[in-house]
Scaffold this motif. Structure first.
Motif, PDB file in Angstrom:
ATOM      1  N   ASN A  33     -35.085   1.356 -16.907  1.00 58.95           N
ATOM      2  CA  ASN A  33     -34.490   0.471 -17.700  1.00 58.95           C
ATOM      3  C   ASN A  33     -34.574   1.102 -19.178  1.00 58.95           C
ATOM      4  N   GLY A  34     -33.773   0.320 -19.950  1.00 57.98           N
ATOM      5  CA  GLY A  34     -33.966   0.538 -21.623  1.00 57.98           C
ATOM      6  C   GLY A  34     -35.252   0.155 -22.011  1.00 57.98           C
ATOM      7  N   SER A  35     -35.644  -1.111 -21.647  1.00 58.83           N
ATOM      8  CA  SER A  35     -37.044  -1.573 -22.187  1.00 58.83           C
ATOM      9  C   SER A  35     -38.031  -0.588 -21.501  1.00 58.83           C
TER      10      SER A  35
ATOM     11  N   CYS B 170     -37.934   2.253 -24.159  1.00 62.68           N
ATOM     12  CA  CYS B 170     -38.407   1.707 -25.711  1.00 62.68           C
ATOM     13  C   CYS B 170     -39.746   1.519 -26.036  1.00 62.68           C
TER      14      CYS B 170
ATOM     15  N   TYR C 151     -32.354  -5.963 -30.673  1.00 59.91           N
ATOM     16  CA  TYR C 151     -32.834  -5.940 -29.356  1.00 59.91           C
ATOM     17  C   TYR C 151     -33.442  -4.689 -28.749  1.00 59.91           C
ATOM     18  N   HIS C 152     -34.769  -4.608 -28.272  1.00 59.65           N
ATOM     19  CA  HIS C 152     -34.924  -3.439 -27.789  1.00 59.65           C
ATOM     20  C   HIS C 152     -35.587  -3.478 -26.331  1.00 59.65           C
ATOM     21  N   GLY C 153     -35.435  -4.906 -25.659  1.00 58.16           N
ATOM     22  CA  GLY C 153     -35.673  -4.840 -24.501  1.00 58.16           C
ATOM     23  C   GLY C 153     -36.515  -6.433 -24.068  1.00 58.16           C
TER      24      GLY C 153
ATOM     25  N   HIS D 285     -26.348  -4.204 -33.780  1.00 57.04           N
ATOM     26  CA  HIS D 285     -25.398  -4.741 -32.731  1.00 57.04           C
ATOM     27  C   HIS D 285     -25.974  -6.041 -32.287  1.00 57.04           C
TER      28      HIS D 285
ATOM     29  N   ASP E  25     -33.218   3.963 -31.120  1.00 57.89           N
ATOM     30  CA  ASP E  25     -32.889   3.108 -29.797  1.00 57.89           C
ATOM     31  C   ASP E  25     -31.337   3.234 -29.457  1.00 57.89           C
TER      32      ASP E  25
ATOM     33  N   VAL F   6     -29.998   3.210 -26.496  1.00 54.40           N
ATOM     34  CA  VAL F   6     -29.718   2.398 -25.072  1.00 54.40           C
ATOM     35  C   VAL F   6     -28.387   2.054 -24.979  1.00 54.40           C
ATOM     36  N   ARG F   7     -27.869   1.152 -25.931  1.00 50.62           N
ATOM     37  CA  ARG F   7     -26.636   0.580 -25.853  1.00 50.62           C
ATOM     38  C   ARG F   7     -25.479   1.633 -26.427  1.00 50.62           C
TER      39      ARG F   7
ATOM     40  N   CYS G  80     -30.011   4.572 -22.049  1.00 49.79           N
ATOM     41  CA  CYS G  80     -29.939   3.960 -20.726  1.00 49.79           C
ATOM     42  C   CYS G  80     -28.659   3.832 -20.311  1.00 49.79           C
ATOM     43  N   LYS G  81     -27.873   2.852 -21.069  1.00 50.64           N
ATOM     44  CA  LYS G  81     -26.741   2.272 -20.227  1.00 50.64           C
ATOM     45  C   LYS G  81     -25.881   3.395 -19.906  1.00 50.64           C
TER      46      LYS G  81
END
Ligand SMILES: Cc1ncc(COP(=O)(O)O)c(C=O)c1O
Length: 412
Positions: A120-122, A125, A148-150, A202, A233, A235-236, A260-261
């Motif tokens: 996961n991204g969490s 991070c 948001y980082h998780g 975002h 980060d 991730v998104r 991640c995503k």
């Protein structure tokens, strides 16, 4: 067209509430969506389209909140998955794909010498902040307020179950406000281990902000001058803006990058990439998980990233995203609305000025779109995939035109 109904979704939700706390939790909790307009359960996807359990079809502008970057069930990814599944997924040690994928990621990322994998991204991070702490011997992490980082205690947006101690060493600055970071570094002199920042702002529910000229390079410079590890980060946004990491688009090369995503077109995988200077710390910070070495998602990632690269997917998403933006902005003007359409073209976010930070009009708009076969969430950025076509945009714009009219009617 037959009006959309959600009987099967509703029946499943009723069953879910009895055996799953809240029925569906996290970002997929339907509570944030327009009541009565969205399904709660899906059955299948193909390219840029998804079908819910009641058989309603949608052009999908959420892409599973990011992971679907080539379109659902992309043949090359599915073939790689099938091939690896026949050999097995989960072993006592990794398969050669572990090495191949790390080599590939390092080869396409200018600021990376190594990669680690998780789910996961969490996960990545949080681990990146631990690597920063271990490498510097410092305890504080600076992040943007509201980012948001998780879902882990140091960064979850929901306070339930979180102790003040969990965040005692987290300090906050504002995105696009270099002075606020300078002040933080001065106030916490010699104590900040890492700065974690996304390539653009975002935050869910707010207009997106691209980094202003000089912001991210300024963050880099501050980190360099103060011995702070810079964590991007991604991730998104990762693999939707640039194959070498979104920092490449905005003139910044981080020490650690989290992905991640979009990395594996929907198969569970995350990664953290880093520089040689952090290799020793990375080796010493314990990191593991039952499925971190699973081979199928790695096969999916290699196929996904190679196809994105070969098919110029990032440019295709940008071009299609521009068409959607132009079309929707023209419709908004014609309908007499002032809207803010923010973020990069492939990850847009729209708000109505007259909503004044609430989400009344955008909820009606998104609900009207969903009921007519265009799935976009009202309080989160949308995602374009490389499978979205000109025909999708043409059909979408027919639907959004009606949706603007519905908002006009309701808020006359
Ligand atoms: C920027 C960013 N970082 C981290 C995360 C956490 O990722 P995950 O939900 O995979 O744990 C997300 C998820 O939306 C995200 O958008």
């Amino acid at each position: 067209m037959k009006p959309y109904t959600f009987d099967k979704s509703e029946a499943l939700m009723e069953r879910a509430r009895k055996v799953v706390p809240g029925g569906i939790y996290g970002h997929q909790n339907p509570i944030v969506l327009t009541k009565g307009a969205f399904p709660s359960f899906f059955e299948r996807g193909e390219g840029s389209h998804v079908w819910d359990v009641d058989g309603n079809e949608y052009i999908d502008y959420m892409c599973s909140y990011g992971p679907i970057v080539l379109g659902h069930r992309h043949p090359k990814v599915e073939e790689a998955v099938r091939r690896q599944s026949q050999l097995g997924n989960c072993f006592n040690a990794p398969t050669p794909l572990w090495v191949e994928l790390a080599e590939y990621l390092v080869s396409i990322t200018p600021c990376a010498d190594w990669a680690v994998f998780a789910k996961n991204g969490s996960d990545v991070c949080t681990w990146a902040t631990e690597v920063a702490r271990h490498a510097t011997g410092r305890k504080k992490i600076a992040m943007c307020a509201g980012a948001y980082h998780g879902a882990h205690a140091w960064c979850t947006p929901a306070p339930a179950g979180v102790m003040p101690e969990d965040r005692a060493n987290i300090v906050y600055f504002r995105f696009n406000d270099l002075q606020s970071l300078r002040n933080l570094v001065d106030e916490n002199h010699g104590e900040i281990a890492g700065v974690i920042v996304s390539p653009f702002r975002h935050d869910a529910g707010f207009d997106s902000e691209l980094p202003v000229e000089g912001f991210l390079p300024g963050v880099r410079d501050l980190c360099d001058r103060n011995g702070i590890v810079l964590i991007l980060d991604d991730v998104r946004a990762g693999f939707r803006l640039h194959m070498g990491g979104s920092g490449e688009l905005f003139g910044v090369r981080p020490d650690l990058t989290t992905y991640c995503k979009a990395i594996a077109n929907g198969y569970p995988l995350s990664a953290c990439l880093g520089r040689d200077s952090l290799r020793k710390a990375a080796q010493e910070v314990f990191f593991t998980g039952s499925y971190f070495t699973s081979a199928v998602p790695m096969a999916a990632a290699l196929a996904c990233l190679k196809e994105l690269q070969a098919g110029n997917g990032i440019e295709r998403m940008r071009v299609i995203g521009e068409k959607l933006r132009e079309g929707m902005l023209a419709q908004a003007r014609a309908a007499g609305f002032e809207v803010t359409y923010s973020g990069p073209p492939s990850m847009p976010y729209m708000t109505f000025k007259d909503d004044h930070g609430r989400h009344d009009r955008i909820k009606v708009f998104a609900g009207e779109c969903a009921r007519n076969g265009v799935y976009l969430a009202p309080r989160h950025n949308w995602f374009i995939s490389a499978a979205h076509s000109e025909e999708d945009i043409r059909r979408t714009l027919e639907v959004t035109e009606q949706a603007f009219a519905a908002v006009r009617k309701q808020f006359a």
